[in-house]
Scaffold this active site. Structure first.
Site, mmCIF file in Angstrom:
data_model
loop_
_atom_site.group_PDB
_atom_site.id
_atom_site.type_symbol
_atom_site.label_atom_id
_atom_site.label_comp_id
_atom_site.label_asym_id
_atom_site.label_seq_id
_atom_site.Cartn_x
_atom_site.Cartn_y
_atom_site.Cartn_z
ATOM 1 N N GLY A 1 0.946 -1.129 0.000
ATOM 2 C CA GLY A 1 0.000 0.000 0.000
ATOM 3 C C GLY A 1 0.966 1.153 0.000
ATOM 4 O O GLY A 1 1.857 1.185 0.829
ATOM 5 N N THR A 2 0.870 2.096 -0.900
ATOM 6 C CA THR A 2 2.077 2.858 -1.134
ATOM 7 C C THR A 2 1.809 4.259 -1.663
ATOM 8 O O THR A 2 0.667 4.634 -1.909
ATOM 9 C CB THR A 2 2.927 2.092 -2.164
ATOM 10 O OG1 THR A 2 4.222 2.612 -2.159
ATOM 11 C CG2 THR A 2 2.345 2.255 -3.534
ATOM 12 N N THR A 3 2.899 5.012 -1.789
ATOM 13 C CA THR A 3 2.845 6.250 -2.562
ATOM 14 C C THR A 3 4.041 6.221 -3.491
ATOM 15 O O THR A 3 5.177 6.122 -3.031
ATOM 16 C CB THR A 3 2.990 7.487 -1.664
ATOM 17 O OG1 THR A 3 2.092 7.379 -0.586
ATOM 18 C CG2 THR A 3 2.707 8.745 -2.455
ATOM 19 N N ASP B 1 7.708 5.673 -1.080
ATOM 20 C CA ASP B 1 7.903 5.504 0.359
ATOM 21 C C ASP B 1 8.535 4.128 0.555
ATOM 22 O O ASP B 1 8.990 3.522 -0.410
ATOM 23 C CB ASP B 1 6.549 5.609 1.085
ATOM 24 C CG ASP B 1 5.685 4.405 0.794
ATOM 25 O OD1 ASP B 1 5.180 3.785 1.734
ATOM 26 O OD2 ASP B 1 5.514 4.082 -0.398
ATOM 27 N N LYS C 1 11.095 0.100 -3.214
ATOM 28 C CA LYS C 1 10.111 -0.025 -4.277
ATOM 29 C C LYS C 1 10.582 0.580 -5.576
ATOM 30 O O LYS C 1 9.857 0.566 -6.569
ATOM 31 C CB LYS C 1 8.805 0.655 -3.860
ATOM 32 C CG LYS C 1 8.220 0.033 -2.618
ATOM 33 C CD LYS C 1 6.935 0.684 -2.235
ATOM 34 C CE LYS C 1 6.679 0.488 -0.762
ATOM 35 N NZ LYS C 1 5.521 1.197 -0.292
#
Lengths: 217, 275
Positions: A16-18, A33, A50
């Site tokens: 779950g990310t930005t 992130d 990531k």
């Protein structure tokens, strides 16, 4: 481990990310992130990377199921390196994005991962492509994705200007990530930023406590 | 499709024919109790220290509420310089690590090189990803090779992360608290062993699925020290192990013999052909 994975739509570890990527004058900035979660409540890693290098001047950001994303980027690295040996020249950023798009589209029923490809090539200079969940491929100047991206659409629309300098773009990206990490519980940790230009690649890591603060009393 | 009365040797590899049936059954049960495979409720942990890697595990294997094995070995051998702790379904972790170990030995013999930890991780990742989470193995891989000391976690869906310290299993949160508090980069050997021991101890104390003894495995460039058990449980029982009593242990008080009279009621003869 089972007690952590309750009703998550993504099975196993998810990012779950930005993630974001933006073109500036002479290069691209790609950033993310570093949080990986399992279910809705357990942070399984605070330091996951990531931003993955798929070729010398091409990077890829992952969102969605971590297992799917790692498997796809492995396959993509192999295809790109084979392609560049056959062509006897570094691959275009478009080629990298197409490889990812093919993998995502052909296996769209089983996979749950989305990507952002950004890099620099000799023909078109700095470019950013986004490959969404079902396999859509779009070329944009600035793009954001992941669960935390919803909180920064306004910031991106207001603050992005084409042809920024490298420092301006880095500051823009750091601010955007800090804002998203501040509001999204599935994003956090450190901010990984990579700057790709004709001259080379620069990796900037901003630890959580050095991120810019916005009214964080 | 084979006929019912012909025995066919099973095809090699895993058979997931029942996966569809299981999914359909789960729907029928409507949230009730479906049969579950045996898991090793467990606490495993690993720490990278100055000269290598320390791996630790408890030794309890449970089957629902009964402790099935009090001295189960959860640290598996992969190659002379790589060991792997496994949590999740007991059979899956055993077989996956065995497969990995044989593959790496063949590779070593063919190439004349010692395997690297990252190679073991890649093979595991490929295999687990191919089975899409059907293999319930949560593994901590630790080892020392020419590129340094490494500790990796591999999840059942095939996700990989490289970390300096880690714990997994049902007791992972308790152990992680100890590791987060006590870990420092470049620890010496004794503090690193003590940290892992304390982490597993926390898992044993706070998780019902973990218990009994603590195994520790220290991997360095010089070699491997597999200490089994590193700490024994204080709660040991004294079992006789022999339940045969010599004649005369129980005193005979009285003896009465009653003969049974049998009457022949009916007699039939059946001839057998034995030519």
């Amino acid at each position: 481990m089972e007690k952590h994975c309750t009703d998550s739509r993504v099975k196993g570890v998810s990012t779950g990310t930005t993630i974001l990527a933006a073109v500036f004058d002479g290069g691209v900035v790609i950033g993310s992130d570093s949080r990986a979660s399992v279910g809705e409540e357990y942070v399984s890693s605070k330091t996951i990377n990531k931003v993955i290098q798929v070729h010398d001047r091409i990077f890829c950001c992952i969102a969605g199921s971590l297992a799917d994303a790692q498997a796809i980027t492995k396959a993509a690295k192999f295809h790109l390196s084979f392609h560049s040996v056959q062509m006897e020249s570094p691959p275009r950023v478009m080629a990298a994005a197409s490889v990812l798009r093919d993998l995502c589209y052909k296996n769209r029923e089983e996979l749950q991962a989305g990507f952002m490809t950004a890099g620099w090539d000799k023909k078109n200079g700095p470019q950013v492509y986004v490959v969404a969940l079902g396999g859509m491929l779009i070329n944009q100047l600035v793009t954001i994705a992941g669960s935390g991206s919803t909180y920064i659409y306004g910031y991106i629309d207001a603050k992005y200007k084409p042809n920024m300098t490298k420092e301006e773009c880095l500051q823009f990206a750091t601010n955007a990530l800090a804002l998203a990490m501040g509001r999204d519980n599935a994003s956090g940790g450190v901010a990984h930023l990579v700057v790709v230009t004709e001259k080379g690649v620069e990796h900037v890591v901003v630890p959580g406590d050095k991120l810019p603060k916005f009214h964080d009393e | 499709m084979a006929l019912a009365n012909i025995f066919e040797t099973p095809a090699p590899g895993f058979n997931f024919d029942n996966a569809g049936r299981n999914a359909a059954l789960e729907g029928l049960f409507d949230g009730g109790n479906t049969p579950k495979p045996m898991k090793t409720g467990t606490t495993i942990a690993g720490v990278v220290f100055k000269d290598g890697v320390v791996l630790g595990a408890d030794t309890r294997a449970t089957s629902d509420e009964v402790v099935a094995d009090k001295m189960c070995a959860k640290i598996h051998y992969i190659s002379p310089n790589i060991y792997c702790c496994g949590a999740g379904t007991a059979a899956d972790t055993e077989k996956t690590t065995d497969l990995l170990s044989s593959n790496l030995t063949i590779y070593s013999l063919n190439s004349g090189r010692n395997p690297r930890v990252v190679m073991a991780v890649n093979i595991l990742q490929d295999m687990l990803y191919r089975y899409h989470g059907q293999i319930g193995a949560n593994l901590i891989l630790g080892g020392v090779d020419c590129t340094g000391n490494h500790l990796y976690t591999v999840g059942p869906y095939g996700s990989v992360d490289k970390v300096p310290y880690l714990s997994m299993g049902s007791g992972d949160l308790a152990a992680l608290g100890i590791l987060e508090d006590g870990f420092k980069p470049d620890l010496e050997l004794e503090p690193a062993k003590e940290l892992v021991r304390a982490a597993i101890q926390a898992g044993i104390m706070n998780d019902l699925g973990s218990g009994n003894n603590i195994d520790i495995c220290v991997i360095t460039k010089q070699g491997v020290d597999y200490i089994r058990p590193y700490r024994e449980s204080q709660y040991k029982d004294n079992r006789k192990m022999k339940y045969k009593y010599r004649p005369g242990t129980t005193t005979v008080l009285t003896k009465e013999v009653v003969p049974l009279k049998l009457e022949v009621v009916q007699e039939t003869v059946q001839k057998m052909e034995t030519t």
